[in-house]
Enzyme design. Sequence first.
Site, PDB file in Angstrom:
ATOM      1  N   LYS A 101       1.796  -3.735   6.511  1.00  0.00           N
ATOM      2  CA  LYS A 101       2.262  -3.664   5.123  1.00  0.00           C
ATOM      3  C   LYS A 101       3.786  -3.436   5.086  1.00  0.00           C
ATOM      4  CE  LYS A 101      -1.647  -4.584   3.343  1.00  0.00           C
ATOM      5  NZ  LYS A 101      -1.841  -5.926   2.760  1.00  0.00           N
TER       6      LYS A 101
ATOM      7  N   TYR B 197      -2.408  -1.425  10.864  1.00  0.00           N
ATOM      8  CA  TYR B 197      -2.638  -1.905   9.497  1.00  0.00           C
ATOM      9  C   TYR B 197      -1.464  -1.507   8.591  1.00  0.00           C
ATOM     10  CZ  TYR B 197      -3.971  -1.536   4.651  1.00  0.00           C
ATOM     11  OH  TYR B 197      -3.937  -1.604   3.287  1.00  0.00           O
TER      12      TYR B 197
ATOM     13  N   SER C 138       0.839  -1.202   0.000  1.00  0.00           N
ATOM     14  CA  SER C 138       0.000   0.000   0.000  1.00  0.00           C
ATOM     15  C   SER C 138       0.869   1.245   0.000  1.00  0.00           C
ATOM     16  CB  SER C 138      -0.863  -0.018   1.264  1.00  0.00           C
ATOM     17  OG  SER C 138      -1.472   1.224   1.477  1.00  0.00           O
TER      18      SER C 138
HETATM   19  N1  UFG Z   1     -13.201  10.827   3.049  1.00  0.00           N
HETATM   20  C1  UFG Z   1     -14.209  11.686   3.347  1.00  0.00           C
HETATM   21  N2  UFG Z   1     -15.380  11.172   3.837  1.00  0.00           N
HETATM   22  C2  UFG Z   1     -15.570   9.850   4.024  1.00  0.00           C
HETATM   23  C3  UFG Z   1     -14.507   8.956   3.711  1.00  0.00           C
HETATM   24  C4  UFG Z   1     -13.325   9.488   3.241  1.00  0.00           C
HETATM   25  O1  UFG Z   1     -14.082  12.911   3.192  1.00  0.00           O
HETATM   26  O2  UFG Z   1     -16.641   9.439   4.474  1.00  0.00           O
HETATM   27  C5  UFG Z   1     -11.938  11.373   2.518  1.00  0.00           C
HETATM   28  C6  UFG Z   1     -10.743  11.056   3.383  1.00  0.00           C
HETATM   29  O3  UFG Z   1     -10.590  12.055   4.364  1.00  0.00           O
HETATM   30  C7  UFG Z   1      -9.624  11.060   2.352  1.00  0.00           C
HETATM   31  C8  UFG Z   1     -10.298  10.552   1.090  1.00  0.00           C
HETATM   32  O4  UFG Z   1     -11.688  10.741   1.285  1.00  0.00           O
HETATM   33  O5  UFG Z   1      -9.207  12.354   2.118  1.00  0.00           O
HETATM   34  C9  UFG Z   1     -10.035   9.090   0.817  1.00  0.00           C
HETATM   35  O6  UFG Z   1     -10.356   8.361   1.975  1.00  0.00           O
HETATM   36  P1  UFG Z   1     -10.429   6.777   1.981  1.00  0.00           P
HETATM   37  O7  UFG Z   1     -10.808   6.369   3.372  1.00  0.00           O
HETATM   38  O8  UFG Z   1     -11.284   6.295   0.861  1.00  0.00           O
HETATM   39  O9  UFG Z   1      -8.949   6.342   1.639  1.00  0.00           O
HETATM   40  P2  UFG Z   1      -7.596   6.649   2.424  1.00  0.00           P
HETATM   41  O10 UFG Z   1      -6.737   7.374   1.466  1.00  0.00           O
HETATM   42  O11 UFG Z   1      -7.809   7.252   3.748  1.00  0.00           O
HETATM   43  O12 UFG Z   1      -7.164   5.169   2.712  1.00  0.00           O
HETATM   44  C10 UFG Z   1      -6.377   4.510   1.827  1.00  0.00           C
HETATM   45  C11 UFG Z   1      -6.600   3.003   1.905  1.00  0.00           C
HETATM   46  C12 UFG Z   1      -6.071   2.445   3.187  1.00  0.00           C
HETATM   47  C13 UFG Z   1      -4.683   2.949   3.470  1.00  0.00           C
HETATM   48  C14 UFG Z   1      -4.664   4.434   3.454  1.00  0.00           C
HETATM   49  C15 UFG Z   1      -3.284   4.962   3.718  1.00  0.00           C
HETATM   50  O13 UFG Z   1      -7.984   2.705   1.805  1.00  0.00           O
HETATM   51  O14 UFG Z   1      -6.027   1.044   3.037  1.00  0.00           O
HETATM   52  O15 UFG Z   1      -5.081   4.871   2.171  1.00  0.00           O
HETATM   53  O16 UFG Z   1      -3.230   6.321   3.672  1.00  0.00           O
HETATM   54  F1  UFG Z   1      -4.242   2.560   4.683  1.00  0.00           F
END
Ligand code: UFG
Length: 339
Positions: A154, A150, A125
């Site tokens: 990785k 998590y 990741s």
């Molecule tokens: N977001 C929102 N509202 C929500 C969900 C997410 O605004 O309800 C925003 C988050 O703040 C972020 C973006 O959308 O800015 C993406 O969020 P995600 O949760 O979809 O993805 P992430 O980038 O946080 O997570 C991903 C992977 C994880 C990993 C992580 C590491 O899904 O497995 O990146 O940074 F660990």
Amino acid sequence: MKILVTGGLGFIGSHTVVELQNEGFEVVIIDDLSNSSIEVVDGITAITNKKPIFEKLDLKVKLDVQDFFKRHNDIIGVIHFAASKAVGESVAEPLMYYENNITTLVYMLQELCGLTKKNFIFSSSCTVYGQADELPITENAPIKPAESPYGNTKQIGEEIIRDTCKVNSDVNAIALRYFNPIGAHPSTEIGELPIGVPQNLVPYITQTGIGMREQLSVFGGDYPTSDGTCIRDYIHVVDLAKAHVIALQRLIAGNNDSNFEYFNLGTGTGSTVLEAIQSFERVSGKALNYKIVDRREGDITAAYAETSKANNVLGWKTELTLDDAMDSAWKWEQKIRNK
Ligand code: UFG
């Protein structure tokens, strides 16, 4: 041509099984169904006209893993997806994460070492980079201390594979560092099936669009980005799946430059949360109910991939756009809710 795909009924795993079968590989899936459904086998079969072999097996049970490999000693490659992946849950249950993600990896590698062909693809990741100092993020960016158990699994996972490759020159491994996988198969036969309230952005968007959730909370509107919301590199799961097949073919052909390689898998383009919402609104023709709220703890400001290593060395690049991915995710959401 027999390939083992662990976690092959999950989101990325199932799409990869489709691409493997499309390329003529025989696939054996191991999945414990802890975060997936047996019906995914039917979806894969409908798309490819070929039913993959499936064994429900808990990779934490070492004897069962050993028994499986005894029965399938003709496997020529392993793609290891099986793992837990919720960041928040990993903070609450770290030991469960270390057991699920690390113990099982060790067992897999122990059995891999006993095979004639020792080709291994690992789901890593972009989380290993944390908030990188420079964007886009190259594979040479330093690995930052993990933000969650998590993420740590990785990083440790990559280290375990690197150490294994050091002393076993006939083991060949590639770690693929995913950015943000989204979307569904265009056939709408398979897609993402989040259990409970989605933690990730796109399933939350589509569930809000269909009326299961009242409102999307946009986490933070005061980040130093063009519109104040976080930037991510959203990659279509079908593009991502194809990269696994290419990486595996590289190992099978013996074209790898060293016996442990790692590649970023992203589009190279960053999109803000508001841009992702606009994409949804474009493809669905619906206005999304959303509200900007406080930042979410642990979120980084921006991450998107430098893709030239994957483009030039693997010979892979993404073909699908954010709108393609959002469109497929939306069609999938409509299909599963109207069932
Ligand atoms: N977001 C929102 N509202 C929500 C969900 C997410 O605004 O309800 C925003 C988050 O703040 C972020 C973006 O959308 O800015 C993406 O969020 P995600 O949760 O979809 O993805 P992430 O980038 O946080 O997570 C991903 C992977 C994880 C990993 C992580 C590491 O899904 O497995 O990146 O940074 F660990």
